[in-house]
Design a protein around this motif. Sequence first.
Motif, short mmCIF file in Angstrom:
data_model
loop_
_atom_site.label_atom_id
_atom_site.label_comp_id
_atom_site.label_asym_id
_atom_site.label_seq_id
_atom_site.Cartn_x
_atom_site.Cartn_y
_atom_site.Cartn_z
N UNK A 93 32.73 -1.57 -12.17
CA UNK A 93 31.58 -0.55 -12.81
C UNK A 93 30.85 -0.63 -14.09
N UNK A 94 31.47 -1.42 -14.88
CA UNK A 94 31.05 -1.57 -16.39
C UNK A 94 29.61 -2.73 -16.06
N UNK A 95 29.94 -3.50 -15.04
CA UNK A 95 28.60 -4.48 -14.62
C UNK A 95 27.78 -3.60 -14.06
N UNK A 96 28.01 -2.74 -13.17
CA UNK A 96 27.04 -2.02 -12.58
C UNK A 96 26.22 -1.07 -13.46
N UNK A 97 27.02 -0.50 -14.49
CA UNK A 97 26.29 0.42 -15.44
C UNK A 97 25.36 -0.35 -16.31
N UNK A 98 25.78 -1.71 -16.76
CA UNK A 98 25.09 -2.32 -17.76
C UNK A 98 23.94 -3.36 -17.34
#
Length: 242
Positions: free
Chosen positions: A145-150
């Motif tokens: 999710x951190x990659x999806x957000x950033x």
Amino acid sequence: MSVSNLPGGEAAAQLDPVADAAAEEAARKAASKEAADTVLKAFGGVRGMIDMTLPGLVFIVTYNLTHQVSTSAWAALGLSALFVVARLARRETIQHAFSGVFGVALGAWISMKSGKAEDFYLPGLLWNVGYCIALATSALVRWPMIGVMLGPITGEMFTWRKENPGRLAAYTKATWAWVVIMGLKPLVLFPLYFTHNVNLLGWLKVALGIPPLLLAMYVTWQILLKAPPPIKAQLDEEESAN
């Protein structure tokens, strides 16, 4: 004439590769740092954290002063609505303020319906549990999710999934870090909810609002500093023209 016969030619020839390597390393670090610095922006910045924390503080303070669940709930909801109005007046994004209003409104409605002050915090506790489950699931299916957000903020979109394995590993590691850090909140607060100790629950909820979030952001920032720089996504001609 050879390079070595030129004034300083041999030294210059030896220094060029060193200078190129230094410039390349500096560029890599700058790119990684730029990507890492987007972490705070992705989670609403300082204003976003304030928007999420102050309504809970207002609720518990008002409840201690009035011992009225409805009065405390309306005070917290009014502050959240004020945050949204202030952001609209400044033409800022209302994403984080609006999500705060929704959470406060739900908590206010539940607590007023039940007459139990501790129910004001129930939606936030359930959201924390659901958020940690979503984070863990995203990491397990290799869509951290951190990659999806950033990704959209850094301009890499989802190139990290197949074109940048080192960055995928970093985003996965950061996502698991969020699971661990943010998972501590419900582990501490849920037992208090069932004791009906509103004061302790309320004050600890406020105390555990910003610090774990800052810690998770810092850990993510450190992980991304050591990760490969983002590969910018290439838009097709039609998207570029638009």
